[in-house]
Every structure is written in C-alpha cells, then in structure tokens.
Design an enzyme around this catalytic site. Structure first.
Site, short mmCIF file in Angstrom:
data_model
loop_
_atom_site.label_atom_id
_atom_site.label_comp_id
_atom_site.label_asym_id
_atom_site.label_seq_id
_atom_site.Cartn_x
_atom_site.Cartn_y
_atom_site.Cartn_z
N ASP A 272 0.85 -1.20 0.00
CA ASP A 272 0.00 0.00 0.00
C ASP A 272 0.88 1.26 0.00
OD1 ASP A 272 0.84 -0.13 2.63
OD2 ASP A 272 -1.14 0.08 3.52
N ASP B 43 -1.26 -6.07 -0.46
CA ASP B 43 -1.41 -5.40 0.82
C ASP B 43 -2.86 -4.95 0.98
OD1 ASP B 43 -0.07 -4.66 3.08
OD2 ASP B 43 1.08 -3.04 2.15
N GLU C 221 -1.80 -5.61 8.52
CA GLU C 221 -1.03 -5.03 9.62
C GLU C 221 -1.72 -5.33 10.94
OE1 GLU C 221 -0.24 -0.84 8.99
OE2 GLU C 221 0.63 -1.20 7.01
N GLU D 17 8.83 -4.51 10.80
CA GLU D 17 9.26 -3.20 10.29
C GLU D 17 9.78 -2.31 11.42
OE1 GLU D 17 6.67 -1.30 7.47
OE2 GLU D 17 7.82 0.56 7.49
O1 KIV Z 1 3.49 -1.10 1.68
C1 KIV Z 1 4.64 -1.56 1.71
O2 KIV Z 1 5.46 -1.34 0.80
C2 KIV Z 1 5.00 -2.38 2.85
C3 KIV Z 1 6.44 -2.76 3.00
C4 KIV Z 1 7.23 -1.61 3.41
C5 KIV Z 1 6.61 -3.91 3.93
O3 KIV Z 1 4.17 -2.70 3.65
#
Ligand code: KIV
Length: 266
Positions: free
Chosen positions: A43, A82, A114, A181
């Site tokens: 995302d 995501d 998440e 992260e």
């Molecule tokens: O959205 C994204 O690129 C991510 C990565 C940084 C793990 O969640």
C-alpha cells in the site's frame, strides 16, 4: 518454478528470502526475471505511485488495479497484495470479502495485513477460507497517526514483550510469514528465533529470514531522504531526469528524430 506459501515456509533456516514491492506490469516482469521469490503490491503505492503523504488514502479499487497489473507480469514469484486501511478493520466479514477480492479478481497469491495478536481471529478466518496471510508488526504505517510519526518500535521493554507475543500469536493464527518493520536488531533476532515461519525484515536488522525494500527507495526513484534501513542499488531517478532533459534538448534543437527514426516511401 512457482513459489507457493508452503515453499516460502520451508525456506526457514535454509535460505534467505528477498522481497521487493511492485505496483506495475513492467517492474513486476523485471523483478520476477531477477528470480526474487516474493513480490509485494504494497500500500506504499499510495506514496510512490499516487503521491499521497501516507498510505491511508489508498482504496481497494486502486490496490486491485495495481495488483492485477503486477500479477500479469509475474510467472514465478509469490504475489502478495497489501490490504489497504479500513478494508479489514471494520469486521471479519469485511476483511474476508476484501481479502477474497485480491485472490478472485486480481489473481494474487496471498494478502498482507497489519497488526498483532488482536488480528488473530481475522487471520484464522482467512486461512480457513483458503486465503494465505502475511502478518506485519512493528512500525505498521497504517497506524502512523496513532504512533505520532514513523518511529522505531520495540525499544521499550513492554513494547518489546508485546511484539514478541504478537509474532507468536500471528504464527499460531496461521500466517505463513511476518514482516517486521523498524524494530531494533536484537528484537528482530529474538522474534526470528522464536517463530517457525520466515520473518521478512525492513529496518529490523540482519537476522531476519528475509528482507523487503520499497523498490522506488532502492532504485533512487525519488529525491526524498531515505530512511536508515534503505540501501540504494541504483540512481534511476537521476538517470531518468538526464534522459528527459536530453530528449527535450534534442527536440528543441531539431536533432530528434534523425534519419534513423524516419520512414520513407519504398
Ligand atoms: O506497503 C509496503 O510497501 C510495505 C512494506 C514496506 C513492507 O508494507
């Protein structure tokens, strides 16, 4: 060879895993041809592709649009989509419906969500319904307003213990892998040793089972100051600016197109 979640799980302790973000067909084909096993339609495209300041505004429709393009460019890598902000937080039913759209409409192999232990019921439901889930803990960018900025997580003992418990809960709920992260290296190491599924670090030190970078960051595609954890593998932003300026100059000087770029009557 097509990567599956079973194959990704089996790499634990055997092989380090590289993961990169992709948001479009052309980049996806290049990453896949470099044999990178994990491609994340992050995302983060809210910022890299759409110019927003955070990941919060990106919608399901925008994520589906980009995921579909990436899937068309990938043959072997596992494509993870995501789930955007507020596409899974409202209810388990909402999370299942939206996660399912990534597999059904866009052809993704898995989704990423998440959050820690409190996401276990959703992860269990997704897994029971055939939707593989990658977890994401530590600095979860969809909570940036709650965190008060993009800050390293888990420096305090209490938060460290919470993140360890979160990782265990995500594994127990059925995640095939977890993104860690922006946490201290020692905590990244501890979590990696504690769980039986691959950890994929971004700013989580050297001991994770794999690493992920935002492709725009590692290619130098923007002039933003990169976070400490980013290694630049190319300066494509500078190369592109030079190419655009050279083209403009050629057009203005009348040196492009030349004879070599011109059609003639037979
Ligand atoms: O959205 C994204 O690129 C991510 C990565 C940084 C793990 O969640």
């Amino acid at each position: 060879m097509k990567w599956t979640t079973a194959k990704i799980r089996a790499t634990k302790g055997q092989q380090k895993l590289a993961c990169l973000t992709a948001y479009d067909y052309a980049t996806a084909t290049l990453i896949d041809s470099a044999e990178v096993p994990l491609v994340l339609v992050g995302d983060s495209l809210a910022m890299t592709m759409l110019g927003y300041a955070t990941t919060l505004p990106v919608t399901m429709d925008q994520m589906l649009h980009h995921t579909t393009a990436v899937v068309r460019g990938v043959t072997d890598a596992l494509v993870i989509a995501d789930m955007p902000f507020l596409s899974y937080q409202v209810s388990i039913e909402q999370g299942l419906t939206n996660a399912g759209r990534f597999l059904k409409e866009a052809g993704a192999d898995a989704v990423k969500i998440e959050g820690g232990a409190f996401r276990a019921p959703l992860i269990e439901t997704l897994k029971q319904n055939g939707i593989p889930v990658m977890g994401h803990i530590g600095l979860t960018p969809q909570s940036v307003k709650e965190f008060g900025g993009y800050k390293v997580q888990g420096r305090e003992q209490e938060r460290e213990a919470e993140l360890l418990a979160d990782a265990a809960a995500l594994e127990a709920a059925g995640c095939f892998s977890i993104v860690l992260e922006c946490i201290p290296e020692t905590l990244g190491h501890q979590i990696t040793d504690a769980v039986g599924i691959p950890t994929i670090g971004i700013g989580a030190g050297r001991h994770c089972d794999g690493q992920v970078l935002v492709t725009h960051d590692m290619l130098g595609l923007h002039s933003n100051v990169a976070p400490t954890f980013v290694k630049r593998y190319a300066e494509l932003g500078d190369a592109m600016k030079q190419a655009f300026a050279a083209y403009k100059q050629d057009v203005e000087a009348g040196t492009f197109p030349s004879e070599a770029h011109t059609y003639y009557i037979a």
